[in-house]
Design a protein around this motif. Structure first.
Motif, mmCIF file in Angstrom:
data_model
loop_
_atom_site.group_PDB
_atom_site.id
_atom_site.type_symbol
_atom_site.label_atom_id
_atom_site.label_comp_id
_atom_site.label_asym_id
_atom_site.label_seq_id
_atom_site.Cartn_x
_atom_site.Cartn_y
_atom_site.Cartn_z
ATOM 1 N N ILE A 174 -17.971 8.636 -22.754
ATOM 2 C CA ILE A 174 -16.644 8.419 -22.159
ATOM 3 C C ILE A 174 -15.705 7.938 -23.266
ATOM 4 C CG2 ILE A 174 -15.308 7.040 -20.519
ATOM 5 C CD1 ILE A 174 -17.748 7.004 -18.698
ATOM 6 N N ARG A 175 -14.605 8.654 -23.435
ATOM 7 C CA ARG A 175 -13.666 8.353 -24.517
ATOM 8 C C ARG A 175 -12.696 7.244 -24.132
ATOM 9 N NH1 ARG A 175 -8.204 10.713 -26.498
ATOM 10 N NH2 ARG A 175 -7.891 10.749 -24.249
ATOM 11 N N ARG A 176 -12.036 7.387 -22.971
ATOM 12 C CA ARG A 176 -11.094 6.393 -22.463
ATOM 13 C C ARG A 176 -11.369 6.196 -20.990
ATOM 14 N NH1 ARG A 176 -7.200 5.348 -26.306
ATOM 15 N NH2 ARG A 176 -5.788 4.310 -24.877
ATOM 16 N N LEU A 177 -11.111 4.985 -20.518
ATOM 17 C CA LEU A 177 -11.473 4.611 -19.154
ATOM 18 C C LEU A 177 -10.285 3.983 -18.438
ATOM 19 C CD1 LEU A 177 -13.562 3.957 -16.871
ATOM 20 C CD2 LEU A 177 -14.129 1.876 -18.151
ATOM 21 N N VAL A 178 -10.075 4.409 -17.182
ATOM 22 C CA VAL A 178 -9.115 3.758 -16.291
ATOM 23 C C VAL A 178 -9.860 3.393 -15.017
ATOM 24 C CG1 VAL A 178 -6.987 3.962 -14.965
ATOM 25 C CG2 VAL A 178 -7.167 5.078 -17.193
ATOM 26 N N THR A 179 -9.783 2.133 -14.608
ATOM 27 C CA THR A 179 -10.338 1.715 -13.324
ATOM 28 C C THR A 179 -9.188 1.267 -12.429
ATOM 29 O OG1 THR A 179 -10.696 -0.610 -13.955
ATOM 30 C CG2 THR A 179 -12.459 0.976 -14.465
ATOM 31 N N ILE A 180 -9.253 1.652 -11.158
ATOM 32 C CA ILE A 180 -8.189 1.363 -10.198
ATOM 33 C C ILE A 180 -8.800 0.610 -9.026
ATOM 34 C CG2 ILE A 180 -6.384 2.345 -8.744
ATOM 35 C CD1 ILE A 180 -6.505 4.885 -10.471
ATOM 36 N N GLY A 181 -8.416 -0.647 -8.867
ATOM 37 C CA GLY A 181 -8.940 -1.441 -7.758
ATOM 38 C C GLY A 181 -10.445 -1.614 -7.805
ATOM 39 N N SER A 182 -10.994 -1.841 -9.008
ATOM 40 C CA SER A 182 -12.450 -1.960 -9.180
ATOM 41 C C SER A 182 -12.838 -3.420 -9.394
ATOM 42 C CB SER A 182 -12.902 -1.113 -10.374
ATOM 43 O OG SER A 182 -12.595 0.251 -10.170
ATOM 44 N N PRO A 183 -13.402 -4.078 -8.380
ATOM 45 C CA PRO A 183 -13.733 -5.501 -8.512
ATOM 46 C C PRO A 183 -15.050 -5.708 -9.234
ATOM 47 C CG PRO A 183 -14.380 -4.733 -6.353
ATOM 48 C CD PRO A 183 -13.718 -3.556 -7.042
ATOM 49 N N VAL A 184 -15.174 -6.852 -9.880
ATOM 50 C CA VAL A 184 -16.457 -7.259 -10.450
ATOM 51 C C VAL A 184 -16.860 -8.637 -9.915
ATOM 52 C CG1 VAL A 184 -16.168 -5.864 -12.517
ATOM 53 C CG2 VAL A 184 -15.348 -8.228 -12.524
ATOM 54 N N ALA A 331 7.391 -1.867 -8.645
ATOM 55 C CA ALA A 331 7.095 -1.032 -7.486
ATOM 56 C C ALA A 331 7.993 -1.416 -6.316
ATOM 57 C CB ALA A 331 5.627 -1.171 -7.095
ATOM 58 N N HIS A 332 8.150 -0.485 -5.388
ATOM 59 C CA HIS A 332 9.078 -0.719 -4.278
ATOM 60 C C HIS A 332 8.493 -1.638 -3.216
ATOM 61 C CE1 HIS A 332 6.495 1.998 -2.025
ATOM 62 N NE2 HIS A 332 7.231 1.813 -0.942
ATOM 63 N N ALA A 333 7.152 -1.790 -3.204
ATOM 64 C CA ALA A 333 6.495 -2.581 -2.161
ATOM 65 C C ALA A 333 5.171 -3.112 -2.692
ATOM 66 C CB ALA A 333 6.250 -1.722 -0.913
ATOM 67 N N HIS A 334 4.525 -3.971 -1.901
ATOM 68 C CA HIS A 334 3.205 -4.476 -2.246
ATOM 69 C C HIS A 334 2.164 -3.378 -2.050
ATOM 70 C CE1 HIS A 334 4.700 -8.518 -2.689
ATOM 71 N NE2 HIS A 334 5.228 -8.488 -1.479
ATOM 72 N N TYR A 335 1.049 -3.489 -2.785
ATOM 73 C CA TYR A 335 0.001 -2.481 -2.734
ATOM 74 C C TYR A 335 -1.315 -3.096 -2.302
ATOM 75 C CZ TYR A 335 2.409 1.557 -4.684
ATOM 76 O OH TYR A 335 3.243 2.637 -4.851
ATOM 77 N N ASP A 336 -1.906 -2.506 -1.256
ATOM 78 C CA ASP A 336 -3.267 -2.835 -0.843
ATOM 79 C C ASP A 336 -4.213 -1.812 -1.495
ATOM 80 O OD1 ASP A 336 -5.502 -3.903 0.540
ATOM 81 O OD2 ASP A 336 -4.280 -4.350 2.298
ATOM 82 N N HIS A 337 -5.447 -1.731 -1.038
ATOM 83 C CA HIS A 337 -6.489 -0.991 -1.747
ATOM 84 C C HIS A 337 -6.229 0.525 -1.774
ATOM 85 C CE1 HIS A 337 -10.305 -1.122 -3.761
ATOM 86 N NE2 HIS A 337 -10.865 -0.282 -2.910
ATOM 87 N N LEU A 338 -6.250 1.157 -0.622
ATOM 88 C CA LEU A 338 -6.095 2.613 -0.573
ATOM 89 C C LEU A 338 -4.727 3.070 -1.066
ATOM 90 C CD1 LEU A 338 -7.721 3.490 2.876
ATOM 91 C CD2 LEU A 338 -8.759 3.577 0.612
ATOM 92 N N ASP A 339 -3.731 2.217 -0.946
ATOM 93 C CA ASP A 339 -2.371 2.576 -1.356
ATOM 94 C C ASP A 339 -2.301 2.971 -2.825
ATOM 95 O OD1 ASP A 339 -1.940 1.556 1.201
ATOM 96 O OD2 ASP A 339 -1.270 -0.384 0.446
ATOM 97 N N LEU A 340 -3.239 2.456 -3.639
ATOM 98 C CA LEU A 340 -3.196 2.699 -5.085
ATOM 99 C C LEU A 340 -3.393 4.163 -5.444
ATOM 100 C CD1 LEU A 340 -5.215 -0.429 -6.208
ATOM 101 C CD2 LEU A 340 -2.810 0.024 -6.767
ATOM 102 N N ILE A 341 -4.082 4.924 -4.593
ATOM 103 C CA ILE A 341 -4.220 6.360 -4.883
ATOM 104 C C ILE A 341 -3.702 7.245 -3.767
ATOM 105 C CG2 ILE A 341 -6.177 6.044 -6.447
ATOM 106 C CD1 ILE A 341 -8.003 7.101 -4.190
ATOM 107 N N LEU A 342 -3.487 6.676 -2.566
ATOM 108 C CA LEU A 342 -3.082 7.500 -1.426
ATOM 109 C C LEU A 342 -1.706 7.144 -0.870
ATOM 110 C CD1 LEU A 342 -6.549 7.488 0.361
ATOM 111 C CD2 LEU A 342 -5.458 9.469 -0.695
ATOM 112 N N GLY A 343 -1.111 6.053 -1.334
ATOM 113 C CA GLY A 343 0.205 5.663 -0.848
ATOM 114 C C GLY A 343 1.276 6.679 -1.191
ATOM 115 N N ALA A 344 2.352 6.669 -0.411
ATOM 116 C CA ALA A 344 3.394 7.683 -0.550
ATOM 117 C C ALA A 344 4.041 7.693 -1.928
ATOM 118 C CB ALA A 344 4.465 7.470 0.521
ATOM 119 N N ARG A 345 4.074 6.550 -2.598
ATOM 120 C CA ARG A 345 4.708 6.495 -3.914
ATOM 121 C C ARG A 345 3.727 6.203 -5.045
ATOM 122 N NH1 ARG A 345 10.658 3.582 -3.410
ATOM 123 N NH2 ARG A 345 11.368 4.669 -1.518
#
Length: 370
Positions: A174-184, A331-345
């Motif tokens: 893996i060359r570069r990594l992006v994690t979105i909403g990934s808890p440890v 951002a225009h609003a607060h973001y919950d979990h699914l919103d990070l990849i499925l939200g309208a914006r």
């Protein structure tokens, strides 16, 4: 001798569970047909892992093959399937990356889609995903594309798998990594509440928890009217009613029972380790040295910002960044979990951070690092 009317009542009572089951299946089948959207991949690759399980790769070709950057692999989160990254044909992360001339591959882990008939989900765990599914996907992508490395974008558990693979398991490629909403880390009121709900779902099932079936059952009733306390993992203002219902039916997947039990164990004892306790995934973060961007939602109740940001603090990568998406980052609003990849914006307020990092230029200027 019993009167005829009483025989009829007793007969209906005996048949009622069967009729209810048939009506429920008809209802779910009807709404799956109405609400489930196709994933629209250019190519599909069902493949078997070394231990004989079935996983799935979907591919989107780059809009132009001119760029020489490596392919991008997208991996979904817990209780999701491959359609999470390809939900919207115009605004999904998979399509957006392809339009930016990236060769995009979407991984679906074993047992995530009951309709696909995948096998060996009954003994699956997070460890199995990290040791078998992820390496099998990397091998296939390298074999088809000829690239020695890929870029990895993981949502929620998909990011955790990259951490585990690169860190505690000593993986590479893996060359570069992006994690979105990934808890440890896993402590938190909302997470514990969801854990209790999942534990109840586990009781009647041996192989997988039928999350997609249950969500499809109630999806027609969901909408923007839902208060936040009832909508764990998303904020209804990010969706119109029709989109929210399609999200639930299309992108949500099932959970192998072994995976669910492992997550419940982590929540109960605060650890993040293998089933047998011999591998400490959190300690392995110090050995993750690839350039990594950690993205969190500022109001995420399933992967709290602190639980996500802890990875940024423990990573061994010299080149790393942390982005907390919300009004503080522009951002225009607060973001919950699914919103990070499925939200309208999300395509305007989250995905640009992904593009910038994968292109090697770091996060966008509107970041908020904890």
């Amino acid at each position: 001798m019993l009167p005829r009317w009483l025989w009829i009542v007793l007969g209906l009572a005996a048949l009622s569970p069967v009729l209810l089951a048939l009506a429920t299946r008809w209802w779910v089948s009807l709404w799956r047909k109405r609400l489930r959207t196709p994933d629209g991949f250019d190519e599909t690759y069902p493949l078997r892992t070394a231990d004989g399980a079935e996983i799935f790769l979907g591919r989107l070709h780059p809009a132009s093959p001119a760029r020489a950057l490596p392919p991008v692999v997208l991996c979904h989160g817990l209780s999701m399937n491959r359609r999470a990254f390809a939900f919207d044909p115009e605004k999904s992360l998979a399509r957006a990356l392809a339009l930016r001339d990236r060769d995009v591959w979407v991984l679906e882990l074993r047992g995530s889609d009951a309709l696909a008939g995948t096998t060996r989900a009954n003994d699956a765990t997070f460890d199995t995903y990290a040791r078998e599914d992820l390496p099998a996907a990397l091998r296939k992508v390298r074999e088809v594309t000829g690239h020695a490395e890929v870029d990895w974008v993981g949502f929620s558990m998909g990011g955790m798998l990259a951490y585990a693979f690169l860190g505690a398991l000593g993986g590479s490629g893996i060359r570069r990594l992006v994690t979105i909403g990934s808890p440890v880390r896993f402590e938190g009121v909302r997470v514990e509440r969801v854990a209790r709900q999942v534990s109840l779902l586990l009781l009647p099932f041996r192989r997988v928890t039928p999350v997609n079936f249950l969500l499809t059952l109630v999806a027609p009733l969901m909408g923007r009217w839902m208060p936040h306390w009832l909508a764990d993992g998303f904020r209804a203002e990010h969706y119109d009613d029709a989109t929210l219902r399609r999200v639930m039916v299309t992108t949500m997947g099932d959970i192998p029972v072994g995976v669910a039990r492992q997550f419940l164990g982590w929540i109960a004892d605060g650890r993040w380790d293998s089933v047998d306790g011999t591998v400490d995934y959190r300690a392995g973060l110090a050995r993750v040295t690839v350039p990594t961007c950690v993205i969190a939602g500022d109001r995420d109740r399933l992967a709290r910002p602190l639980a996500v940001r802890t990875a940024y603090e423990l990573l061994g990568a010299e080149e790393r960044d942390c982005v907390e998406v919300g009004p503080g980052s522009g951002a225009h609003a607060h973001y919950d979990h699914l919103d990070l990849i499925l939200g309208a914006r999300a395509h305007e307020e989250v995905f640009p951070h992904v593009y910038a990092w994968l292109d090697g230029g770091g996060a966008t200027p509107s970041r908020s690092a904890g």
